[in-house]
Design an enzyme around this catalytic site. Structure first.
Site, PDB file in Angstrom:
ATOM      1  N   PHE A 144       1.052  -1.221  -0.233  1.00 44.68           N
ATOM      2  CA  PHE A 144       0.225   0.031   0.110  1.00 44.68           C
ATOM      3  C   PHE A 144       0.944   1.277  -0.043  1.00 44.68           C
ATOM      4  O   PHE A 144       1.682   1.448   1.145  1.00 44.68           O
ATOM      5  CB  PHE A 144      -0.882  -0.136   1.224  1.00 44.68           C
ATOM      6  CG  PHE A 144      -1.743   1.237   1.180  1.00 44.68           C
ATOM      7  CD1 PHE A 144      -3.152   1.217   0.497  1.00 44.68           C
ATOM      8  CD2 PHE A 144      -1.643   2.634   1.792  1.00 44.68           C
ATOM      9  CE1 PHE A 144      -3.841   2.293   0.536  1.00 44.68           C
ATOM     10  CE2 PHE A 144      -2.255   3.471   1.662  1.00 44.68           C
ATOM     11  CZ  PHE A 144      -3.683   3.600   1.002  1.00 44.68           C
ATOM     12  N   ASP A 231       9.638   2.737   1.352  1.00 43.78           N
ATOM     13  CA  ASP A 231       8.511   3.697   1.713  1.00 43.78           C
ATOM     14  C   ASP A 231       8.505   3.639   3.329  1.00 43.78           C
ATOM     15  O   ASP A 231       7.853   2.427   3.678  1.00 43.78           O
ATOM     16  CB  ASP A 231       7.352   3.121   1.144  1.00 43.78           C
ATOM     17  CG  ASP A 231       6.134   3.776   1.520  1.00 43.78           C
ATOM     18  OD1 ASP A 231       6.058   4.607   2.395  1.00 43.78           O
ATOM     19  OD2 ASP A 231       5.087   3.468   0.937  1.00 43.78           O
ATOM     20  N   LYS A 260       3.673  11.678   6.908  1.00 43.54           N
ATOM     21  CA  LYS A 260       3.155  11.535   7.742  1.00 43.54           C
ATOM     22  C   LYS A 260       3.471  12.359   8.996  1.00 43.54           C
ATOM     23  O   LYS A 260       3.319  13.413   9.273  1.00 43.54           O
ATOM     24  CB  LYS A 260       2.657  10.069   8.309  1.00 43.54           C
ATOM     25  CG  LYS A 260       1.887   9.338   7.332  1.00 43.54           C
ATOM     26  CD  LYS A 260       1.455   7.866   7.668  1.00 43.54           C
ATOM     27  CE  LYS A 260       0.800   7.074   6.643  1.00 43.54           C
ATOM     28  NZ  LYS A 260      -0.734   7.863   6.399  1.00 43.54           N
TER      29      LYS A 260
END
Length: 412
Positions: A144, A231, A260
């Protein structure tokens, strides 16, 4: 005129006027501080999602809010048509913190992933000598990385992908945590330029690979002259008990993707970091963002990252993660037919709820909410637990008590 004073009023309004692309728990939040959230009725909760690890520093951290307010009163946006007095300082800070030559600031995590893909392709043509339009990127099964049309093209999740085609070519999925499958692909196609992977798969349900997996992946990438794109949007910034999850394997990825918690949940900030041989493949006019690298984001990011170091939040995540998993494993031992797995690193953890019961992971999360703790299921049977890294040992004990009480209530 309707006065919005109750939970259902807010939910009804959002359902009427908002797109139905999320399925939230039925709680309407209005305030946050540290590890706590409050709803519009005044009820207090422990936050065990941290906005998908975007608020590692805790809600409304005073240093981060002060940086936001101070910079917002000076200058918020210039675009990249001009220099500003904050971006260079932020780039220098993150480059020195993570050990790279260059940083490219963006906004969302998905934007940063798209940026890394473009960098890898440019590098493929300019340095590896791959023929134009033939650069190929490997990705992991269960991945994801975001929800843009490019990224969902290499998802294997029907929910993310179905009916959003046609899909972007140039990607091949290899099984996660399978070195043999990875090497077989690397051997078979000389046009492969990169492998994009999460050190721990978050959205997939906190899937932790075998010890040494990322180190072995990095060695294979070096052997076949392929870039490793890590990632760390969800796993980075202290979440797993180290500044980056890659550091468990002593890996310095060729391209690092972060986001984030870069700004402590105050505003969207992401960045791609690489050395000159990769980053300088992109030249003026070939990539950019109106808001990427804005002075407000730059100033807030530096403060947010300093909070991580100054308050020793990775160390706290490591220690309290051990506590959490020990308590959850004890709970699993007590209810082996209910909890089928406990896994995680640092304060990125998950439990699996067995199928075939008279309740689901969603039902458990609803009961947790009633008992004062907010978490969210994923993939139907998994519950992720990722509190802000500022949580204390005493608060962790209280939260584990809540989880134990909830599971006991579900089976009674």
């Amino acid at each position: 005129m309707l006065t919005l004073s109750h939970t259902q009023d807010f939910i009804d309004t959002e359902e009427r006027y908002g797109a139905h692309n999320y399925h939230p728990l039925p709680v309407v939040l209005s305030k946050g501080e540290g590890v706590y959230l409050w709803d519009v009725e005044g009820k207090q909760y422990f936050d065990f999602l941290s906005a998908y690890s975007a608020v590692n520093q805790g809600h409304c951290h005073p240093r981060i809010i002060n940086a936001l307010v101070t910079q917002a009163q000076q200058l918020t946006l210039t675009s990249r048509a001009f220099y500003n007095d904050q971006l260079g300082k932020a780039e220098e800070y993150v480059c020195q913190l993570f050990g790279y030559n260059k940083a490219l600031f963006m906004n969302s995590g998905a934007e940063a992933v798209e940026t890394a893909i473009k960098l890898a392709r440019k590098w493929a043509y300019q340095h590896k000598g791959i023929a134009d339009n033939r650069a190929h990127i490997l990705v992991a099964g269960g991945n994801f990385h975001g929800r843009t049309t490019g990224i969902v093209s290499f998802s294997d999740s029907p929910e993310s992908k179905d009916q959003f085609g046609p899909y972007l070519p140039g990607f091949t999925i290899v099984p996660y945590n399978d070195l043999e499958a990875l090497e077989a692909q690397l051997k078979s196609n000389p046009d492969i330029c990169a492998f994009l992977v999460e050190p721990i798969q978050g959205e997939a349900g906190v899937i932790v690979p075998q010890e040494g997996y990322l180190a072995a992946v990095h060695n294979l990438c070096k052997q076949y002259n392929v870039l490793l794109l890590a990632d760390e949007i969800q796993t980075g910034i202290g979440r797993t008990g180290k500044l980056l999850a890659s550091y468990y394997d002593d890996v310095q990825a060729d391209v690092l993707i972060i986001g984030k918690a870069m700004a402590g949940g105050v505003l969207p900030v992401s960045a791609v970091l690489a050395n000159d041989d990769v980053m300088l493949c992109i030249r003026p006019g070939e990539h950019g963002s109106t808001f990427g690298g804005n002075p407000l984001a730059a100033a807030v990011s530096v403060t947010a990252l300093k909070v991580i170091a100054d308050e020793e939040l990775p160390e706290n995540a490591f220690e309290l993660g051990l506590t959490f998993r020990e308590r959850m494993q004890q709970l699993q031992n007590s209810y082996p037919r209910i909890i089928t797995a406990v896994r995680g690193r640092g304060l990125l953890n998950a439990i699996d709820i067995a199928g075939g019961l008279n309740f689901t992971a969603w039902d458990v999360c609803m009961k947790l909410k009633d008992n004062g703790l907010l978490a969210k299921p994923t993939h139907g049977h998994t519950i992720r637990f990722s509190p802000p890294l500022v949580i204390t040992a005493q608060q962790m004990d209280t939260c584990c008590d809540i989880i134990e009480k909830t599971v006991t209530e579900m089976v009674s």
